[in-house]
Design a protein around this motif. Structure first.
Motif, mmCIF file in Angstrom:
data_model
loop_
_atom_site.group_PDB
_atom_site.id
_atom_site.type_symbol
_atom_site.label_atom_id
_atom_site.label_comp_id
_atom_site.label_asym_id
_atom_site.label_seq_id
_atom_site.Cartn_x
_atom_site.Cartn_y
_atom_site.Cartn_z
ATOM 1 N N LEU A 68 12.790 -20.998 -2.992
ATOM 2 C CA LEU A 68 11.368 -20.707 -3.138
ATOM 3 C C LEU A 68 10.811 -20.210 -1.810
ATOM 4 O O LEU A 68 11.103 -20.779 -0.758
ATOM 5 C CB LEU A 68 10.599 -21.960 -3.573
ATOM 6 N N LEU A 69 10.014 -19.164 -1.885
ATOM 7 C CA LEU A 69 9.348 -18.656 -0.690
ATOM 8 C C LEU A 69 7.845 -18.862 -0.872
ATOM 9 O O LEU A 69 7.207 -18.183 -1.679
ATOM 10 C CB LEU A 69 9.655 -17.176 -0.479
ATOM 11 N N LEU A 70 7.287 -19.819 -0.149
ATOM 12 C CA LEU A 70 5.845 -20.035 -0.180
ATOM 13 C C LEU A 70 5.222 -18.950 0.690
ATOM 14 O O LEU A 70 5.319 -18.990 1.925
ATOM 15 C CB LEU A 70 5.505 -21.427 0.334
ATOM 16 N N HIS A 71 4.620 -17.986 0.037
ATOM 17 C CA HIS A 71 4.200 -16.737 0.690
ATOM 18 C C HIS A 71 2.687 -16.717 0.868
ATOM 19 O O HIS A 71 1.959 -17.507 0.278
ATOM 20 C CB HIS A 71 4.657 -15.561 -0.173
ATOM 21 N N LYS A 72 2.222 -15.816 1.725
ATOM 22 C CA LYS A 72 0.787 -15.661 2.009
ATOM 23 C C LYS A 72 0.181 -16.957 2.534
ATOM 24 O O LYS A 72 -0.962 -17.309 2.212
ATOM 25 C CB LYS A 72 0.041 -15.179 0.759
ATOM 26 N N ILE A 73 0.941 -17.656 3.377
ATOM 27 C CA ILE A 73 0.460 -18.935 3.887
ATOM 28 C C ILE A 73 -0.716 -18.754 4.840
ATOM 29 O O ILE A 73 -1.421 -19.727 5.150
ATOM 30 C CB ILE A 73 1.583 -19.732 4.580
ATOM 31 N N ASP A 74 -0.949 -17.524 5.288
ATOM 32 C CA ASP A 74 -2.109 -17.272 6.143
ATOM 33 C C ASP A 74 -3.417 -17.368 5.369
ATOM 34 O O ASP A 74 -4.503 -17.397 5.976
ATOM 35 C CB ASP A 74 -1.994 -15.894 6.793
ATOM 36 N N LEU A 75 -3.351 -17.439 4.032
ATOM 37 C CA LEU A 75 -4.554 -17.494 3.207
ATOM 38 C C LEU A 75 -5.000 -18.924 2.901
ATOM 39 O O LEU A 75 -6.026 -19.121 2.243
ATOM 40 C CB LEU A 75 -4.325 -16.745 1.893
ATOM 41 N N VAL A 76 -4.222 -19.910 3.344
ATOM 42 C CA VAL A 76 -4.580 -21.309 3.068
ATOM 43 C C VAL A 76 -4.545 -22.105 4.370
ATOM 44 O O VAL A 76 -3.851 -21.728 5.319
ATOM 45 C CB VAL A 76 -3.617 -21.946 2.040
ATOM 46 N N PRO A 77 -5.296 -23.206 4.457
ATOM 47 C CA PRO A 77 -5.248 -24.046 5.656
ATOM 48 C C PRO A 77 -3.846 -24.596 5.897
ATOM 49 O O PRO A 77 -3.150 -25.003 4.956
ATOM 50 C CB PRO A 77 -6.239 -25.176 5.342
ATOM 51 N N THR A 78 -3.443 -24.619 7.147
ATOM 52 C CA THR A 78 -2.096 -25.083 7.495
ATOM 53 C C THR A 78 -1.847 -26.509 7.026
ATOM 54 O O THR A 78 -0.733 -26.853 6.607
ATOM 55 C CB THR A 78 -1.886 -24.990 9.016
ATOM 56 N N ASP A 79 -2.884 -27.345 7.092
ATOM 57 C CA ASP A 79 -2.681 -28.751 6.728
ATOM 58 C C ASP A 79 -2.521 -28.979 5.227
ATOM 59 O O ASP A 79 -2.303 -30.110 4.792
ATOM 60 C CB ASP A 79 -3.818 -29.615 7.275
ATOM 61 N N THR A 80 -2.602 -27.904 4.427
ATOM 62 C CA THR A 80 -2.383 -28.048 2.981
ATOM 63 C C THR A 80 -0.968 -27.649 2.568
ATOM 64 O O THR A 80 -0.588 -27.846 1.413
ATOM 65 C CB THR A 80 -3.383 -27.187 2.184
ATOM 66 N N LEU A 81 -0.203 -27.079 3.494
ATOM 67 C CA LEU A 81 1.106 -26.529 3.129
ATOM 68 C C LEU A 81 2.069 -27.598 2.625
ATOM 69 O O LEU A 81 2.819 -27.370 1.672
ATOM 70 C CB LEU A 81 1.714 -25.783 4.329
ATOM 71 N N ALA A 82 2.071 -28.758 3.263
ATOM 72 C CA ALA A 82 2.987 -29.822 2.834
ATOM 73 C C ALA A 82 2.697 -30.238 1.403
ATOM 74 O O ALA A 82 3.626 -30.466 0.607
ATOM 75 C CB ALA A 82 2.881 -31.019 3.772
ATOM 76 N N ALA A 83 1.415 -30.329 1.040
ATOM 77 C CA ALA A 83 1.053 -30.715 -0.327
ATOM 78 C C ALA A 83 1.464 -29.634 -1.325
ATOM 79 O O ALA A 83 1.909 -29.946 -2.434
ATOM 80 C CB ALA A 83 -0.453 -30.983 -0.413
ATOM 81 N N LEU A 84 1.336 -28.369 -0.931
ATOM 82 C CA LEU A 84 1.745 -27.281 -1.814
ATOM 83 C C LEU A 84 3.260 -27.305 -2.026
ATOM 84 O O LEU A 84 3.743 -27.101 -3.147
ATOM 85 C CB LEU A 84 1.314 -25.936 -1.220
ATOM 86 N N GLU A 85 3.997 -27.568 -0.956
ATOM 87 C CA GLU A 85 5.449 -27.666 -1.086
ATOM 88 C C GLU A 85 5.845 -28.843 -1.978
ATOM 89 O O GLU A 85 6.793 -28.747 -2.769
ATOM 90 C CB GLU A 85 6.075 -27.793 0.297
ATOM 91 N N ALA A 86 5.123 -29.941 -1.860
ATOM 92 C CA ALA A 86 5.420 -31.105 -2.703
ATOM 93 C C ALA A 86 5.180 -30.775 -4.178
ATOM 94 O O ALA A 86 5.929 -31.227 -5.056
ATOM 95 C CB ALA A 86 4.550 -32.291 -2.279
ATOM 96 N N ARG A 87 4.158 -29.974 -4.439
ATOM 97 C CA ARG A 87 3.879 -29.584 -5.821
ATOM 98 C C ARG A 87 5.020 -28.743 -6.380
ATOM 99 O O ARG A 87 5.432 -28.919 -7.528
ATOM 100 C CB ARG A 87 2.580 -28.800 -5.877
ATOM 101 N N LEU A 88 5.545 -27.828 -5.577
ATOM 102 C CA LEU A 88 6.679 -27.015 -6.013
ATOM 103 C C LEU A 88 7.929 -27.867 -6.196
ATOM 104 O O LEU A 88 8.686 -27.683 -7.160
ATOM 105 C CB LEU A 88 6.945 -25.901 -4.998
#
Length: 287
Positions: free
Chosen positions: A152-172
């Motif tokens: 999985l490539l979590l893309h366009k991460i510049d469009l979301v706050p950095t501190d939300t990335l871990a939660a997005l990865e957990a959802r995937l």
């Protein structure tokens, strides 16, 4: 032409940034002097992805007007054979449409005669971080694509706050626990992380479904010459899940890229836009 050729299937929902990733892979290959053949499947008929990729050489082929995992599966096999004969590529990238199912696309690589020379294969599913964060269109096709991912490539991460990335990865990870997740913006990632390294296994992500993915329709907008702000508003009123094309404004030609409520008009830069595509925008929507 005796060596087996690794194949990367690039999948992901509408607007995830697949074409941006493929452009980056092509640029890297050119810098390294490698021959990378690209098969791109565009749901619409205009050939916009071809223009966005800056294609024109025989090592690039577009399959338009259908889904590469079903209606165009025979044509995909034929195209791969042609590329193998004419180009003898070091690697092959298959970019599916935003509604294609990657696992079914991969199954075509096990069909003769391509199974005689295709080597390691894998599919990377590109996920728009903003779409995931907003919770939009995350059922049906999106779930089917993610659940079939090798990577999985979590893309366009510049469009979301950095501190939300871990939660997005957990959802995937909740959808497919064993798939590694990488992060990227604007397609910038080391290609060595994407191309397969181990032997392929057609059963590693086997799953039961009837190949009845969600129904999508495309239609074309003919956009008049307008000031850029007015063109943006005009297209935004008629947007769909995915909007892409080219328009002419009072300030010059602009590339149109839209995902849901987000719509951008940008300068083409070094991209050569075919005159016959200017003023034409494809909208993809669920029906």
């Amino acid at each position: 032409m005796n060596a087996r050729v690794p194949v990367l299937v690039v999948s992901g929902f509408l607007g995830s940034g697949k074409t941006t990733l493929v452009r980056a892979l092509l640029a890297d290959a050119q810098a390294r002097g490698e021959r990378v053949a690209v098969v791109s499947n565009e749901l619409g008929e205009l050939g916009i992805d071809a223009a966005l990729l800056g294609a024109g050489e025989e090592r690039w082929v577009e399959l338009a007007g259908g889904c590469v995992c079903c209606q165009l599966s025979d044509e995909l096999v034929e195209t791969l054979e042609i590329l193998r004969t004419r180009v003898d590529p070091d690697r092959i990238v298959i970019e599916t449409s935003g509604v294609a199912l990657p696992f079914d696309t991969q199954l075509n690589l096990y069909r003769p005669p391509v199974n005689a020379w295709v080597g390691d294969e894998a599919n990377v599913v590109v996920v728009n971080a903003a779409q995931l964060a907003e919770g939009e269109e995350l059922e049906g096709t999106f779930e089917d694509q993610v659940s079939a991912a090798d990577l999985l490539l979590l893309h366009k991460i510049d469009l979301v706050p950095t501190d939300t990335l871990a939660a997005l990865e957990a959802r995937l990870s909740g959808m497919i626990p064993d798939a590694p997740i990488l992060r990227a913006s604007r397609g910038q990632i080391d290609p060595a992380l994407l191309f397969p390294r181990g032997p392929g296994d057609p059963g590693r992500h086997a799953h039961d479904h009837d190949h009845d993915h969600d129904h999508f329709a495309t239609h074309e907008l003919r956009v008049p010459v307008l000031p850029e702000a007015e063109a943006h508003a005009w297209i935004l009123e008629r947007r769909g899940l995915r909007t892409k094309g080219f328009v002419r404004t009072d300030e010059g030609v602009r590339v149109v890229q839209g995902v849901g409520r987000r719509l951008e008009l940008t300068r083409p830069g070094e991209l050569v836009v075919p005159e016959e595509l200017v003023g034409r925008v494809v909208v993809i929507e669920r029906v």
